[in-house]
Design an enzyme around this catalytic site. Structure first.
Site, PDB file in Angstrom:
ATOM      1  N   SER A  10      17.001 -15.123  11.645  1.00  0.00           N
ATOM      2  CA  SER A  10      16.121 -13.955  11.698  1.00  0.00           C
ATOM      3  C   SER A  10      16.330 -13.143  10.433  1.00  0.00           C
ATOM      4  O   SER A  10      17.416 -12.593  10.203  1.00  0.00           O
ATOM      5  CB  SER A  10      16.452 -13.087  12.915  1.00  0.00           C
ATOM      6  OG  SER A  10      15.907 -11.792  12.706  1.00  0.00           O
ATOM      7  N   HIS A  35      12.699 -17.210  11.068  1.00  0.00           N
ATOM      8  CA  HIS A  35      12.278 -16.346  12.181  1.00  0.00           C
ATOM      9  C   HIS A  35      11.970 -14.945  11.633  1.00  0.00           C
ATOM     10  O   HIS A  35      12.825 -14.303  11.027  1.00  0.00           O
ATOM     11  CB  HIS A  35      13.395 -16.292  13.215  1.00  0.00           C
ATOM     12  CG  HIS A  35      13.033 -15.554  14.465  1.00  0.00           C
ATOM     13  ND1 HIS A  35      12.324 -16.131  15.501  1.00  0.00           N
ATOM     14  CD2 HIS A  35      13.285 -14.277  14.863  1.00  0.00           C
ATOM     15  CE1 HIS A  35      12.162 -15.248  16.482  1.00  0.00           C
ATOM     16  NE2 HIS A  35      12.723 -14.106  16.117  1.00  0.00           N
ATOM     17  N   ASP A  37      10.727 -11.199  12.538  1.00  0.00           N
ATOM     18  CA  ASP A  37      10.606 -10.229  13.637  1.00  0.00           C
ATOM     19  C   ASP A  37       9.668  -9.105  13.238  1.00  0.00           C
ATOM     20  O   ASP A  37       9.978  -8.300  12.350  1.00  0.00           O
ATOM     21  CB  ASP A  37      11.991  -9.673  13.973  1.00  0.00           C
ATOM     22  CG  ASP A  37      12.837 -10.695  14.707  1.00  0.00           C
ATOM     23  OD1 ASP A  37      12.354 -11.243  15.713  1.00  0.00           O
ATOM     24  OD2 ASP A  37      13.969 -10.943  14.273  1.00  0.00           O
ATOM     25  N   MET A  39       7.839  -5.734  14.312  1.00  0.00           N
ATOM     26  CA  MET A  39       8.003  -4.626  15.270  1.00  0.00           C
ATOM     27  C   MET A  39       7.112  -3.456  14.865  1.00  0.00           C
ATOM     28  O   MET A  39       6.935  -3.183  13.676  1.00  0.00           O
ATOM     29  CB  MET A  39       9.460  -4.173  15.285  1.00  0.00           C
ATOM     30  CG  MET A  39      10.438  -5.294  15.599  1.00  0.00           C
ATOM     31  SD  MET A  39      12.118  -4.676  15.741  1.00  0.00           S
ATOM     32  CE  MET A  39      13.013  -6.226  15.958  1.00  0.00           C
ATOM     33  N   HIS A  68       7.611 -13.727  15.369  1.00  0.00           N
ATOM     34  CA  HIS A  68       7.860 -13.155  16.693  1.00  0.00           C
ATOM     35  C   HIS A  68       7.261 -11.754  16.716  1.00  0.00           C
ATOM     36  O   HIS A  68       7.806 -10.820  16.129  1.00  0.00           O
ATOM     37  CB  HIS A  68       9.394 -13.131  16.906  1.00  0.00           C
ATOM     38  CG  HIS A  68       9.832 -12.519  18.192  1.00  0.00           C
ATOM     39  ND1 HIS A  68      11.142 -12.178  18.447  1.00  0.00           N
ATOM     40  CD2 HIS A  68       9.140 -12.187  19.316  1.00  0.00           C
ATOM     41  CE1 HIS A  68      11.248 -11.669  19.655  1.00  0.00           C
ATOM     42  NE2 HIS A  68      10.048 -11.650  20.207  1.00  0.00           N
ATOM     43  N   MET A  70       6.556  -8.394  18.205  1.00  0.00           N
ATOM     44  CA  MET A  70       6.971  -7.393  19.196  1.00  0.00           C
ATOM     45  C   MET A  70       6.094  -6.173  18.977  1.00  0.00           C
ATOM     46  O   MET A  70       6.536  -5.112  18.523  1.00  0.00           O
ATOM     47  CB  MET A  70       8.470  -7.074  19.011  1.00  0.00           C
ATOM     48  CG  MET A  70       9.350  -8.224  19.493  1.00  0.00           C
ATOM     49  SD  MET A  70      11.013  -8.183  18.791  1.00  0.00           S
ATOM     50  CE  MET A  70      10.686  -8.978  17.232  1.00  0.00           C
ATOM     51  N   MET A 139      14.348 -13.801  25.396  1.00  0.00           N
ATOM     52  CA  MET A 139      15.120 -12.741  24.725  1.00  0.00           C
ATOM     53  C   MET A 139      16.466 -12.578  25.419  1.00  0.00           C
ATOM     54  O   MET A 139      16.509 -12.333  26.633  1.00  0.00           O
ATOM     55  CB  MET A 139      14.383 -11.401  24.800  1.00  0.00           C
ATOM     56  CG  MET A 139      13.143 -11.268  23.939  1.00  0.00           C
ATOM     57  SD  MET A 139      13.365 -11.491  22.166  1.00  0.00           S
ATOM     58  CE  MET A 139      14.726 -10.403  21.793  1.00  0.00           C
ATOM     59  N   GLY A 146      18.507  -6.047  15.451  1.00  0.00           N
ATOM     60  CA  GLY A 146      19.492  -7.112  15.289  1.00  0.00           C
ATOM     61  C   GLY A 146      20.873  -6.575  15.650  1.00  0.00           C
ATOM     62  O   GLY A 146      21.068  -5.376  15.837  1.00  0.00           O
ATOM     63  N   ASP A 177      16.888 -15.923  21.719  1.00  0.00           N
ATOM     64  CA  ASP A 177      16.861 -14.952  20.621  1.00  0.00           C
ATOM     65  C   ASP A 177      17.624 -13.698  20.992  1.00  0.00           C
ATOM     66  O   ASP A 177      17.233 -12.962  21.904  1.00  0.00           O
ATOM     67  CB  ASP A 177      15.389 -14.608  20.307  1.00  0.00           C
ATOM     68  CG  ASP A 177      15.231 -13.658  19.130  1.00  0.00           C
ATOM     69  OD1 ASP A 177      16.233 -13.344  18.459  1.00  0.00           O
ATOM     70  OD2 ASP A 177      14.079 -13.226  18.895  1.00  0.00           O
ATOM     71  N   SER A 200      22.370 -11.756  12.566  1.00  0.00           N
ATOM     72  CA  SER A 200      23.681 -11.370  12.002  1.00  0.00           C
ATOM     73  C   SER A 200      24.595 -12.569  11.803  1.00  0.00           C
ATOM     74  O   SER A 200      25.316 -12.646  10.811  1.00  0.00           O
ATOM     75  CB  SER A 200      24.378 -10.327  12.878  1.00  0.00           C
ATOM     76  OG  SER A 200      23.605  -9.941  13.961  1.00  0.00           O
TER      77      SER A 200
HETATM   78  C1  DX5 Z   1      15.485  -8.620  18.278  1.00  0.00           C
HETATM   79  C2  DX5 Z   1      14.934  -9.750  17.433  1.00  0.00           C
HETATM   80  C3  DX5 Z   1      15.959 -10.778  17.119  1.00  0.00           C
HETATM   81  C4  DX5 Z   1      17.135 -10.246  16.347  1.00  0.00           C
HETATM   82  C5  DX5 Z   1      18.211 -11.274  16.244  1.00  0.00           C
HETATM   83  O1  DX5 Z   1      14.455  -7.787  18.666  1.00  0.00           O
HETATM   84  O2  DX5 Z   1      13.873 -10.392  18.087  1.00  0.00           O
HETATM   85  O3  DX5 Z   1      15.358 -11.887  16.452  1.00  0.00           O
HETATM   86  O4  DX5 Z   1      16.777  -9.815  15.073  1.00  0.00           O
HETATM   87  O5  DX5 Z   1      19.290 -10.703  15.573  1.00  0.00           O
HETATM   88  P1  DX5 Z   1      20.790 -10.991  16.066  1.00  0.00           P
HETATM   89  O6  DX5 Z   1      20.986 -12.470  15.951  1.00  0.00           O
HETATM   90  O7  DX5 Z   1      21.613 -10.216  15.094  1.00  0.00           O
HETATM   91  O8  DX5 Z   1      20.906 -10.492  17.477  1.00  0.00           O
HETATM   92 ZN    ZN Z   2      13.091 -12.353  17.246  1.00  0.00          ZN
END
Ligand code: DX5
Ligand code: ZN
Length: 221
Positions: A10, A35, A37, A39, A68, A70, A139, A146, A177, A200
């Site tokens: 991600s 990946h 994200d 938002m 992804h 959101m 999820m 993250g 995820d 991370s």
């Molecule tokens: C959370 C995201 C994830 C996140 C994953 O809303 O959809 O993809 O960034 O990050 P880690 O692996 O650090 O939890």
């Molecule tokens: Zn994600």
């Protein structure tokens, strides 16, 4: 059928000041998907990446872009992400009352369609969608950030969805995820996940470590 595990870094955990280089670095380090994200500050309490950024990093990798979403509403933005270079677009069942229509729209753009479930949403939510999706994203944190801790109760949901996918006979990725790391990966794979998102855990300790971080996430010790 469960496929060999694929790792989807991600980029939310990457260094945004060097985003193109980060995408190149994880691609060269053995990642399988990128990946991304997205938002909106409405469906989730954070704002991240839009289609212009996806377009800007598209030349930095030949890997599938796993986008992804959101965001809510979703439909108005699907075409822009497809045009920007997404290969898979995933929408949340919780993002609107017409997720079936959203998935039809994604497919009509010529990209793969994914559906995602928040931690509070039961496995049954995929039952009337499984015939039309290419990916199911479970999820294992509440979406938005993250670096959160893995919610272990989601492993049971992964098992339930794995048996649904196998019964369907369809070729569907089961992606987990949130909060993933090398210690949790074997359990996640045993539960039936075959794509592990890791932010991370991929990007920690800088580019020199990415290949080793990804190797460890595959559950190869
Ligand atoms: C959370 C995201 C994830 C996140 C994953 O809303 O959809 O993809 O960034 O990050 P880690 O692996 O650090 O939890
Ligand atoms: Zn994600």
């Amino acid at each position: 059928m469960q496929q060999p595990v694929r790792i989807a870094p991600s980029i939310l955990s990457s260094d945004f000041a060097r985003l193109g280089d980060e995408v190149r670095a994880v691609s060269e380090a053995g990642a399988d998907y990128i990946h991304i994200d997205v938002m909106d500050g409405h469906f989730v309490p954070n704002i991240t990446i839009g289609p212009d950024v996806v377009k800007a990093i598209r030349p930095c990798s030949e890997l599938p872009f796993d986008v992804h979403l959101m965001i809510a509403p979703v439909d108005a933005y699907v075409e822009a992400f497809a045009d920007a270079g997404a290969d898979i677009i995933t929408a949340h069942v919780e993002a609107g009352v017409h997720v079936h229509r959203t998935l039809q729209l994604i497919k009509s753009c010529g990209v793969k369609a994914g559906v995602s479930l928040n931690p509070g949403t039961p496995a049954e939510a995929v039952d009337n969608l499984i015939h039309m999706v290419d990916l199911i994203l479970v999820m294992s944190v509440n979406p938005g950030f993250g670096g959160q801790s893995f919610i272990a109760s989601q492993l049971d949901k992964v098992r339930r969805i794995r048996s649904r996918i196998d019964q369907s006979g369809r070729d569907i990725d089961l992606e987990l995820d949130g909060g993933m790391n090398a210690e949790l990966a074997p359990e996640a794979i045993a539960a039936g996940a075959d794509v592990l998102v890791a932010g991370s855990a991929t990007f920690k300790d800088g580019p020199a470590r990415y290949a080793e971080n990804i190797r460890l996430l595959r559950g190869q010790g």
